[in-house]
Scaffold this motif. Structure first.
Motif, PDB file in Angstrom:
ATOM      1  N   LYS A 296       0.846  -1.201   0.000  1.00  0.00           N
ATOM      2  CA  LYS A 296       0.000   0.000   0.000  1.00  0.00           C
ATOM      3  C   LYS A 296       0.878   1.246   0.000  1.00  0.00           C
ATOM      4  O   LYS A 296       2.095   1.164   0.141  1.00  0.00           O
ATOM      5  CB  LYS A 296      -0.935  -0.029   1.203  1.00  0.00           C
ATOM      6  CG  LYS A 296      -1.979  -1.140   1.097  1.00  0.00           C
ATOM      7  CD  LYS A 296      -3.032  -1.002   2.161  1.00  0.00           C
ATOM      8  CE  LYS A 296      -4.132  -2.040   1.977  1.00  0.00           C
ATOM      9  NZ  LYS A 296      -5.191  -1.859   2.970  1.00  0.00           N
ATOM     10  N   LEU A 297       0.232   2.395  -0.129  1.00  0.00           N
ATOM     11  CA  LEU A 297       0.947   3.658  -0.287  1.00  0.00           C
ATOM     12  C   LEU A 297       0.595   4.635   0.821  1.00  0.00           C
ATOM     13  O   LEU A 297      -0.591   4.851   1.108  1.00  0.00           O
ATOM     14  CB  LEU A 297       0.582   4.270  -1.639  1.00  0.00           C
ATOM     15  CG  LEU A 297       0.803   3.335  -2.836  1.00  0.00           C
ATOM     16  CD1 LEU A 297       0.056   3.832  -4.043  1.00  0.00           C
ATOM     17  CD2 LEU A 297       2.279   3.206  -3.121  1.00  0.00           C
TER      18      LEU A 297
ATOM     19  N   SER B  86       9.952   5.351  -0.825  1.00  0.00           N
ATOM     20  CA  SER B  86       9.924   5.484  -2.276  1.00  0.00           C
ATOM     21  C   SER B  86      11.302   6.028  -2.657  1.00  0.00           C
ATOM     22  O   SER B  86      11.780   6.980  -2.044  1.00  0.00           O
ATOM     23  CB  SER B  86       8.836   6.490  -2.656  1.00  0.00           C
ATOM     24  OG  SER B  86       9.153   7.142  -3.843  1.00  0.00           O
TER      25      SER B  86
ATOM     26  N   THR C 119       9.330  11.209  -8.678  1.00  0.00           N
ATOM     27  CA  THR C 119       8.993   9.829  -8.321  1.00  0.00           C
ATOM     28  C   THR C 119       8.507   9.091  -9.564  1.00  0.00           C
ATOM     29  O   THR C 119       7.502   9.490 -10.163  1.00  0.00           O
ATOM     30  CB  THR C 119       7.880   9.822  -7.245  1.00  0.00           C
ATOM     31  OG1 THR C 119       8.279  10.643  -6.152  1.00  0.00           O
ATOM     32  CG2 THR C 119       7.605   8.410  -6.764  1.00  0.00           C
TER      33      THR C 119
ATOM     34  N   VAL D 298       7.628   2.760  -8.079  1.00  0.00           N
ATOM     35  CA  VAL D 298       6.624   2.563  -7.035  1.00  0.00           C
ATOM     36  C   VAL D 298       5.917   1.225  -7.248  1.00  0.00           C
ATOM     37  O   VAL D 298       5.734   0.452  -6.306  1.00  0.00           O
ATOM     38  CB  VAL D 298       5.609   3.728  -7.017  1.00  0.00           C
ATOM     39  CG1 VAL D 298       4.450   3.445  -6.074  1.00  0.00           C
ATOM     40  CG2 VAL D 298       6.317   5.025  -6.620  1.00  0.00           C
TER      41      VAL D 298
ATOM     42  N   ARG E 139       5.728  -2.004  -4.750  1.00  0.00           N
ATOM     43  CA  ARG E 139       4.424  -2.534  -4.327  1.00  0.00           C
ATOM     44  C   ARG E 139       4.298  -4.011  -4.686  1.00  0.00           C
ATOM     45  O   ARG E 139       3.766  -4.800  -3.905  1.00  0.00           O
ATOM     46  CB  ARG E 139       3.290  -1.768  -5.002  1.00  0.00           C
ATOM     47  CG  ARG E 139       3.129  -0.359  -4.499  1.00  0.00           C
ATOM     48  CD  ARG E 139       1.960   0.310  -5.182  1.00  0.00           C
ATOM     49  NE  ARG E 139       0.717  -0.193  -4.613  1.00  0.00           N
ATOM     50  CZ  ARG E 139      -0.468  -0.092  -5.200  1.00  0.00           C
ATOM     51  NH1 ARG E 139      -0.581   0.461  -6.381  1.00  0.00           N
ATOM     52  NH2 ARG E 139      -1.548  -0.540  -4.609  1.00  0.00           N
TER      53      ARG E 139
ATOM     54  N   ASN F 241       5.134  -1.687   1.557  1.00  0.00           N
ATOM     55  CA  ASN F 241       4.262  -0.534   1.750  1.00  0.00           C
ATOM     56  C   ASN F 241       5.148   0.687   1.541  1.00  0.00           C
ATOM     57  O   ASN F 241       6.113   0.891   2.275  1.00  0.00           O
ATOM     58  CB  ASN F 241       3.647  -0.548   3.146  1.00  0.00           C
ATOM     59  CG  ASN F 241       2.705  -1.731   3.319  1.00  0.00           C
ATOM     60  OD1 ASN F 241       1.908  -2.034   2.435  1.00  0.00           O
ATOM     61  ND2 ASN F 241       2.816  -2.408   4.444  1.00  0.00           N
ATOM     62  N   VAL F 242       4.840   1.452   0.516  1.00  0.00           N
ATOM     63  CA  VAL F 242       5.724   2.534   0.084  1.00  0.00           C
ATOM     64  C   VAL F 242       5.367   3.840   0.772  1.00  0.00           C
ATOM     65  O   VAL F 242       4.207   4.272   0.751  1.00  0.00           O
ATOM     66  CB  VAL F 242       5.661   2.702  -1.455  1.00  0.00           C
ATOM     67  CG1 VAL F 242       6.628   3.789  -1.915  1.00  0.00           C
ATOM     68  CG2 VAL F 242       5.962   1.375  -2.155  1.00  0.00           C
TER      69      VAL F 242
ATOM     70  N   PHE G 222       5.991   7.885   1.012  1.00  0.00           N
ATOM     71  CA  PHE G 222       6.436   9.074   0.289  1.00  0.00           C
ATOM     72  C   PHE G 222       6.597  10.199   1.295  1.00  0.00           C
ATOM     73  O   PHE G 222       5.625  10.579   1.947  1.00  0.00           O
ATOM     74  CB  PHE G 222       5.397   9.509  -0.754  1.00  0.00           C
ATOM     75  CG  PHE G 222       5.067   8.463  -1.768  1.00  0.00           C
ATOM     76  CD1 PHE G 222       5.774   8.381  -2.954  1.00  0.00           C
ATOM     77  CD2 PHE G 222       4.033   7.563  -1.547  1.00  0.00           C
ATOM     78  CE1 PHE G 222       5.457   7.414  -3.899  1.00  0.00           C
ATOM     79  CE2 PHE G 222       3.711   6.601  -2.482  1.00  0.00           C
ATOM     80  CZ  PHE G 222       4.431   6.526  -3.670  1.00  0.00           C
TER      81      PHE G 222
ATOM     82  N   TYR H  71      -3.453   7.842  -7.262  1.00  0.00           N
ATOM     83  CA  TYR H  71      -3.787   6.546  -6.673  1.00  0.00           C
ATOM     84  C   TYR H  71      -5.141   6.491  -5.965  1.00  0.00           C
ATOM     85  O   TYR H  71      -5.634   5.397  -5.667  1.00  0.00           O
ATOM     86  CB  TYR H  71      -2.689   6.098  -5.709  1.00  0.00           C
ATOM     87  CG  TYR H  71      -1.498   5.502  -6.408  1.00  0.00           C
ATOM     88  CD1 TYR H  71      -1.567   4.236  -6.968  1.00  0.00           C
ATOM     89  CD2 TYR H  71      -0.309   6.199  -6.503  1.00  0.00           C
ATOM     90  CE1 TYR H  71      -0.472   3.680  -7.618  1.00  0.00           C
ATOM     91  CE2 TYR H  71       0.793   5.646  -7.154  1.00  0.00           C
ATOM     92  CZ  TYR H  71       0.702   4.394  -7.704  1.00  0.00           C
ATOM     93  OH  TYR H  71       1.777   3.849  -8.343  1.00  0.00           O
TER      94      TYR H  71
ATOM     95  N   ALA I  67      -4.083   4.964  -1.755  1.00  0.00           N
ATOM     96  CA  ALA I  67      -3.059   5.695  -0.985  1.00  0.00           C
ATOM     97  C   ALA I  67      -3.701   6.415   0.194  1.00  0.00           C
ATOM     98  O   ALA I  67      -4.829   6.895   0.109  1.00  0.00           O
ATOM     99  CB  ALA I  67      -2.359   6.709  -1.890  1.00  0.00           C
TER     100      ALA I  67
END
Length: 189
Positions: A4-5, A35, A84, A89, A93, A98-99, A101, A115, A119
Protein backbone atom coordinates in the motif's frame (compact mmCIF):
# COMPACT_ATOMS: atom_id res chain seq x y z
CA UNK A 1 0.12 -9.26 -1.67
CA UNK A 2 0.56 -5.84 -3.22
CA UNK A 3 1.94 -3.12 -0.95
CA UNK A 4 0.00 0.00 0.00
CA UNK A 5 0.95 3.66 -0.29
CA UNK A 6 1.43 6.20 2.49
CA UNK A 7 1.99 9.84 1.59
CA UNK A 8 3.37 12.16 4.27
CA UNK A 9 3.63 15.87 3.54
CA UNK A 10 4.19 18.98 5.63
CA UNK A 11 5.73 22.41 5.66
CA UNK A 12 9.45 22.40 6.55
CA UNK A 13 9.97 22.16 10.32
CA UNK A 14 6.66 20.43 11.09
CA UNK A 15 8.32 17.18 12.22
CA UNK A 16 7.38 15.09 9.16
CA UNK A 17 10.76 13.41 8.68
CA UNK A 18 11.14 12.75 12.41
CA UNK A 19 7.75 11.00 12.50
CA UNK A 20 8.40 9.00 9.32
CA UNK A 21 11.85 7.86 10.55
CA UNK A 22 10.32 6.80 13.89
CA UNK A 23 7.61 4.76 12.16
CA UNK A 24 10.13 3.02 9.93
CA UNK A 25 12.67 2.27 12.68
CA UNK A 26 10.38 1.44 15.59
CA UNK A 27 7.61 -0.39 13.73
CA UNK A 28 9.12 -2.96 11.33
CA UNK A 29 5.81 -4.87 11.43
CA UNK A 30 4.36 -2.17 9.15
CA UNK A 31 6.81 -3.19 6.36
CA UNK A 32 7.39 0.43 5.34
CA UNK A 33 9.94 1.28 2.65
CA UNK A 34 10.86 4.66 1.25
CA UNK A 35 9.92 5.48 -2.28
CA UNK A 36 13.27 5.90 -4.06
CA UNK A 37 13.11 9.15 -6.00
CA UNK A 38 15.11 10.39 -8.97
CA UNK A 39 17.25 13.49 -9.04
CA UNK A 40 19.36 15.24 -11.62
CA UNK A 41 21.88 16.42 -9.03
CA UNK A 42 25.18 14.61 -8.48
CA UNK A 43 25.49 12.09 -5.61
CA UNK A 44 26.67 13.56 -2.29
CA UNK A 45 29.07 11.82 0.07
CA UNK A 46 28.36 8.08 0.19
CA UNK A 47 25.03 8.22 -1.70
CA UNK A 48 24.56 5.32 -4.10
CA UNK A 49 22.48 5.09 -7.25
CA UNK A 50 19.32 3.08 -6.56
CA UNK A 51 19.67 3.39 -2.78
CA UNK A 52 19.12 7.02 -1.78
CA UNK A 53 18.14 8.18 -5.29
CA UNK A 54 18.31 7.21 -8.91
CA UNK A 55 20.78 9.72 -10.35
CA UNK A 56 19.91 10.93 -13.85
CA UNK A 57 21.32 13.62 -16.10
CA UNK A 58 18.99 16.60 -16.70
CA UNK A 59 18.50 15.27 -20.25
CA UNK A 60 17.52 11.79 -18.99
CA UNK A 61 15.13 13.38 -16.50
CA UNK A 62 13.50 15.55 -19.18
CA UNK A 63 13.08 12.49 -21.45
CA UNK A 64 11.22 10.67 -18.64
CA UNK A 65 9.01 13.74 -18.12
CA UNK A 66 8.22 13.76 -21.85
CA UNK A 67 7.33 10.04 -21.63
CA UNK A 68 4.97 10.69 -18.67
CA UNK A 69 6.97 8.32 -16.43
CA UNK A 70 6.68 10.39 -13.22
CA UNK A 71 3.93 10.37 -10.59
CA UNK A 72 5.20 13.78 -9.55
CA UNK A 73 8.29 15.86 -10.18
CA UNK A 74 9.61 19.33 -9.54
CA UNK A 75 12.35 21.47 -11.02
CA UNK A 76 13.74 23.00 -7.83
CA UNK A 77 16.40 25.04 -9.63
CA UNK A 78 17.24 25.22 -13.30
CA UNK A 79 18.06 21.65 -14.45
CA UNK A 80 17.87 20.40 -10.81
CA UNK A 81 14.94 17.98 -10.80
CA UNK A 82 13.46 15.65 -8.20
CA UNK A 83 10.68 13.17 -8.96
CA UNK A 84 8.99 9.83 -8.32
CA UNK A 85 8.85 7.24 -11.10
CA UNK A 86 5.56 5.34 -11.51
CA UNK A 87 7.41 2.11 -12.42
CA UNK A 88 9.64 2.23 -9.33
CA UNK A 89 6.62 2.56 -7.03
CA UNK A 90 4.88 -0.34 -8.79
CA UNK A 91 8.02 -2.49 -8.51
CA UNK A 92 8.16 -1.86 -4.75
CA UNK A 93 4.42 -2.53 -4.33
CA UNK A 94 4.67 -5.77 -6.32
CA UNK A 95 7.34 -6.94 -3.84
CA UNK A 96 4.86 -6.43 -0.99
CA UNK A 97 6.47 -3.23 0.25
CA UNK A 98 4.26 -0.53 1.75
CA UNK A 99 5.72 2.53 0.08
CA UNK A 100 6.20 5.74 2.08
CA UNK A 101 6.44 9.07 0.29
CA UNK A 102 8.08 11.88 2.28
CA UNK A 103 7.19 14.62 -0.21
CA UNK A 104 6.27 18.28 -0.50
CA UNK A 105 2.57 19.12 -0.38
CA UNK A 106 2.10 19.52 -4.15
CA UNK A 107 3.76 16.15 -4.76
CA UNK A 108 1.58 14.60 -2.05
CA UNK A 109 -1.60 15.95 -3.63
CA UNK A 110 -0.51 14.68 -7.07
CA UNK A 111 0.29 11.17 -5.81
CA UNK A 112 -3.04 11.00 -3.93
CA UNK A 113 -4.90 12.15 -7.06
CA UNK A 114 -3.17 9.43 -9.12
CA UNK A 115 -3.79 6.55 -6.67
CA UNK A 116 -7.03 7.63 -4.99
CA UNK A 117 -8.17 5.24 -2.25
CA UNK A 118 -5.12 3.00 -2.74
CA UNK A 119 -3.06 5.70 -0.98
CA UNK A 120 -3.34 7.23 2.47
CA UNK A 121 -2.34 10.90 2.60
CA UNK A 122 -1.23 12.53 5.86
CA UNK A 123 -0.52 16.20 6.41
CA UNK A 124 1.69 16.99 9.42
CA UNK A 125 0.82 20.48 10.58
CA UNK A 126 2.69 22.72 13.02
CA UNK A 127 0.54 24.10 15.84
CA UNK A 128 1.09 27.63 14.46
CA UNK A 129 3.35 29.64 12.18
CA UNK A 130 4.81 31.24 15.34
CA UNK A 131 5.81 27.80 16.64
CA UNK A 132 7.19 26.88 13.22
CA UNK A 133 9.38 30.02 13.34
CA UNK A 134 10.63 29.01 16.81
CA UNK A 135 11.52 25.50 15.56
CA UNK A 136 13.29 26.75 12.44
CA UNK A 137 15.26 29.31 14.45
CA UNK A 138 16.05 26.64 17.05
CA UNK A 139 17.63 24.38 14.41
CA UNK A 140 20.30 27.01 13.83
CA UNK A 141 20.81 25.79 10.25
CA UNK A 142 19.20 28.63 8.26
CA UNK A 143 19.87 32.32 7.83
CA UNK A 144 17.16 34.80 8.87
CA UNK A 145 16.37 35.32 5.19
CA UNK A 146 16.05 31.56 4.57
CA UNK A 147 13.74 31.24 7.59
CA UNK A 148 11.50 34.03 6.23
CA UNK A 149 11.36 32.23 2.86
CA UNK A 150 10.48 28.93 4.54
CA UNK A 151 7.76 30.58 6.63
CA UNK A 152 6.22 32.26 3.57
CA UNK A 153 6.25 28.90 1.77
CA UNK A 154 4.79 27.18 4.87
CA UNK A 155 1.85 29.60 4.99
CA UNK A 156 1.11 28.73 1.35
CA UNK A 157 1.57 24.98 1.98
CA UNK A 158 -0.85 25.06 4.94
CA UNK A 159 -3.63 25.90 2.46
CA UNK A 160 -3.23 22.36 1.02
CA UNK A 161 -4.11 20.59 4.31
CA UNK A 162 -7.83 20.06 3.44
CA UNK A 163 -6.80 18.00 0.38
CA UNK A 164 -5.26 15.28 2.61
CA UNK A 165 -7.05 12.32 4.21
CA UNK A 166 -5.85 13.23 7.71
CA UNK A 167 -4.29 16.31 9.29
CA UNK A 168 -2.09 15.58 12.30
CA UNK A 169 -1.23 18.65 14.38
CA UNK A 170 2.25 18.20 15.79
CA UNK A 171 2.00 20.23 19.00
CA UNK A 172 3.32 17.27 21.02
CA UNK A 173 5.73 14.97 19.16
CA UNK A 174 4.91 11.79 21.11
CA UNK A 175 1.19 12.35 20.60
CA UNK A 176 1.69 13.07 16.88
CA UNK A 177 3.78 9.89 16.48
CA UNK A 178 1.10 7.78 18.17
CA UNK A 179 -1.71 9.36 16.12
CA UNK A 180 0.24 8.70 12.91
CA UNK A 181 0.93 5.09 13.95
CA UNK A 182 -2.77 4.51 14.72
CA UNK A 183 -3.92 5.92 11.37
CA UNK A 184 -1.27 4.05 9.34
CA UNK A 185 -1.90 0.75 11.18
CA UNK A 186 -5.64 1.03 10.54
CA UNK A 187 -5.05 1.76 6.84
CA UNK A 188 -2.72 -1.23 6.42
CA UNK A 189 -5.19 -3.72 8.00
Amino acid sequence: MKGKLIIVSAPSGSGKSTIVQWLMQEHPELKLYFSISCTSRAPRGTEQDGVEYFFLTPEEFKAKIANNEFLEYEEVYENRFYGTLKQQVENQRNHGQNVVFDVDVKGGVNIKRYYGDEALSLFIQPPSVTELRRRLEGRGTDSAEAIEQRLAKAEYELTFAPQFDHVIVNDDLEKAKQETLDIVSQFLK
